[in-house]
Write a protein that holds these residues in place. Structure first.
Motif, mmCIF file in Angstrom:
data_model
loop_
_atom_site.group_PDB
_atom_site.id
_atom_site.type_symbol
_atom_site.label_atom_id
_atom_site.label_comp_id
_atom_site.label_asym_id
_atom_site.label_seq_id
_atom_site.Cartn_x
_atom_site.Cartn_y
_atom_site.Cartn_z
ATOM 1 N N ARG A 274 0.859 -1.190 0.000
ATOM 2 C CA ARG A 274 0.000 0.000 0.000
ATOM 3 C C ARG A 274 0.887 1.228 0.000
ATOM 4 N NH1 ARG A 274 -5.361 0.138 0.778
ATOM 5 N NH2 ARG A 274 -6.436 -1.804 1.256
ATOM 6 N N THR A 275 0.609 2.139 -0.899
ATOM 7 C CA THR A 275 1.405 3.359 -1.003
ATOM 8 C C THR A 275 1.149 4.245 0.209
ATOM 9 O OG1 THR A 275 1.299 3.267 -3.410
ATOM 10 C CG2 THR A 275 1.904 5.372 -2.415
ATOM 11 N N THR A 276 2.221 4.755 0.811
ATOM 12 C CA THR A 276 2.075 5.639 1.958
ATOM 13 C C THR A 276 1.332 6.915 1.569
ATOM 14 O OG1 THR A 276 3.296 6.920 3.621
ATOM 15 C CG2 THR A 276 4.336 6.626 1.482
ATOM 16 N N LEU A 277 0.621 7.488 2.522
ATOM 17 C CA LEU A 277 -0.203 8.671 2.254
ATOM 18 C C LEU A 277 0.637 9.860 1.813
ATOM 19 C CD1 LEU A 277 -2.990 10.082 2.408
ATOM 20 C CD2 LEU A 277 -2.495 10.573 4.810
ATOM 21 N N TRP A 278 1.891 9.915 2.281
ATOM 22 C CA TRP A 278 2.709 11.082 1.973
ATOM 23 C C TRP A 278 3.086 11.150 0.500
ATOM 24 C CZ3 TRP A 278 2.425 14.708 5.317
ATOM 25 C CH2 TRP A 278 2.246 14.398 6.665
ATOM 26 N N LEU A 279 3.089 10.014 -0.199
ATOM 27 C CA LEU A 279 3.475 10.054 -1.604
ATOM 28 C C LEU A 279 2.441 10.807 -2.451
ATOM 29 C CD1 LEU A 279 5.231 7.273 -3.580
ATOM 30 C CD2 LEU A 279 3.379 8.540 -4.633
ATOM 31 N N PRO A 280 1.146 10.476 -2.388
ATOM 32 C CA PRO A 280 0.197 11.281 -3.170
ATOM 33 C C PRO A 280 0.128 12.733 -2.721
ATOM 34 C CG PRO A 280 -0.959 9.688 -1.779
ATOM 35 C CD PRO A 280 0.490 9.331 -1.735
ATOM 36 N N ILE A 281 0.368 12.990 -1.416
ATOM 37 C CA ILE A 281 0.384 14.385 -0.960
ATOM 38 C C ILE A 281 1.554 15.120 -1.600
ATOM 39 C CG2 ILE A 281 0.746 15.879 1.036
ATOM 40 C CD1 ILE A 281 -0.830 13.908 2.705
ATOM 41 N N GLY A 282 2.745 14.489 -1.576
ATOM 42 C CA GLY A 282 3.899 15.099 -2.216
ATOM 43 C C GLY A 282 3.704 15.273 -3.715
ATOM 44 N N TYR A 283 3.060 14.281 -4.347
ATOM 45 C CA TYR A 283 2.754 14.370 -5.771
ATOM 46 C C TYR A 283 1.868 15.585 -6.038
ATOM 47 C CZ TYR A 283 1.071 13.089 -10.421
ATOM 48 O OH TYR A 283 0.754 13.105 -11.752
#
Length: 423
Positions: free
Chosen positions: A91-100
């Motif tokens: 599962r992708t960490t939440l911070w990755l889509p936020i950073g994206y």
């Protein structure tokens, strides 16, 4: 004769790959790449950190083309990361889509401001927060209702009646606080009808919510034409909340003027978000609310009164949504106009889903949608080559992409939308 006993079979672990996030990010990355190629960036992009009044920080000048393509490469790599997580069953960490999202928006703004355009950072954030406040209150109302098992489609009606009640009572009493209380009562009235039909009479919750939205829209529209329009000075001239600056934190560059030089309703929003987030997971109230929304039969067996619990929490949700409606007429503009909520109640519902029925995540989703709404105004000022019709679609496109990209990775409360019949 000897017998052998077969060892019990070990249950196999079922793993699922989640492809919605990488697919969504891939689509957005491709769209950005095509946009940057179709209209190549040139010159400089200027980001104005200060506001020229309370913040004296110099502008940041960036070469448009290198900045845009460097950021695009980074978001492309983040997209690849999500594909690797999906293939590896992670599962992708939440911070990755936020950073994206942050880097993607930065790249887009650098492209939009090419040729010497100026992006007012503080003003953009302040505008985004202003547009997000009703969404945050609506999203919190949706989280409370659905955590208890009731789908609150009527958020739009609660916002609208809250705005109407606030302007009338504030105009009559010349007190914004009385108008705020009236807005809460207005939101509770809509919630009461929703709870009565959905919980007591077992009417389909979606249908009741939609009917209530249409009813409130027609009712407030009629009352606006019959009462407010001919008596604007007496009934449609609200006394609004002034802005209050919090000492010390209000002087922090950029953040201070945006978040700590605000009105009472904004400060109340900070408190409500914190209290709901804490109470949902740390108090008996939150435990009972989640119990009746996940497994009402089990909650009933331990003595929790399922339907009364749902009923009172729907009323609480209506009161919170009513505060969001008050923001329209006690902060944004001192007058009520027909259908002034403009469908924000439905975007608040999308924030609930995007935020996974969690108060903090739903608040962040509401802030994202508010930023997208404010972005269309900024793009108009920057005179981007994007047609104005597409800019008007921007907040709704962001909403669709967000929900489509994340809805498959989250799970609604098990009893959400399901009436409970004892026995």
């Amino acid at each position: 004769m000897t017998t052998t006993t077969a060892a019990p079979a070990t249950p196999e672990l079922v793993r699922t790959r989640h492809y919605k996030l990488p697919i969504t990010l891939t689509i957005v990355t491709v769209i950005l790449g095509v946009l940057f190629l179709a209209s190549p960036a040139g010159g400089e992009s200027i980001f104005r950190i200060g506001d020229g009044i309370s913040i004296s920080i110099g502008d940041i000048h960036l070469p448009a083309a290198p900045t845009v393509w460097t950021l695009w490469v980074i978001v492309a790599l983040l997209t690849v990361w999500t594909w690797l997580d999906a293939v590896a069953y992670r599962r992708t960490t939440l911070w990755l889509p936020i950073g994206y999202a942050v880097l993607g928006i930065f790249a887009f703004l650098a492209w939009a401001a090419q040729g010497g355009g100026v992006v007012p950072v503080a003003g953009t954030l302040a505008g985004a927060l202003s547009l997000s406040v009703p969404l945050v209150y609506g999203a919190l109302a949706g989280v409370i209702g659905e955590r208890g098992g009731v789908v609150n489609i009527a958020i739009e009606g609660q916002l609208l009646l809250g705005a109407f009640a606030a302007v009338v009572l504030s105009s009559i009493t010349h007190s914004p606080f009385v108008g705020l209380v009236g807005a809460m009562v207005g939101g509770m009235l809509v919630a009461f009808v929703l709870a009565a039909f959905a919980i007591r009479y077992l009417v389909d919750q979606i249908i009741v919510g939609v009917v209530l939205n249409v009813l409130v829209s027609g009712l407030t529209g009629f009352l606006y034409g019959a009462l407010l329009a001919p008596n604007g000075a007496q009934l449609n001239s609200a006394v609004t909340f002034p802005k209050w600056k919090i000492p010390l934190v209000g002087d922090i560059p950029v953040i201070g003027p945006v978040f700590f030089h605000q009105t009472f309703i904004v400060y109340l929003m900070y408190v409500v978000v914190a209290v709901v987030a804490w109470g949902l997971y740390r108090t008996r109230w939150g435990l009972r609310l989640r119990a009746v929304g996940e497994h009402p039969q089990a909650a009933d067996t331990v003595g929790i009164k399922v339907n009364p619990t749902r009923f009172w929490n729907v009323l609480l949700a209506g009161a919170i949504a009513g505060i969001g409606g008050a923001y329209f007429t006690l902060v944004s503009v001192p007058q009520f106009t027909k259908d002034m909520t403009a469908g924000l109640g439905f975007i608040a519902l999308a924030a609930v889903i995007f935020g996974g029925w969690d108060p903090i995540k739903a608040t962040l989703a509401a802030l994202l949608f508010g930023f997208a709404t404010n972005l269309q105004n900024l793009l108009t000022v920057l005179k981007t080559p994007i047609p104005s019709e597409f800019m008007l679609m921007l907040p709704y496109v962001v909403t669709i992409l967000a929900v489509a990209g994340f809805a498959g990775q989250i799970r609604a409360p098990a009893a959400d939308g399901k009436p409970y019949i004892k026995g």
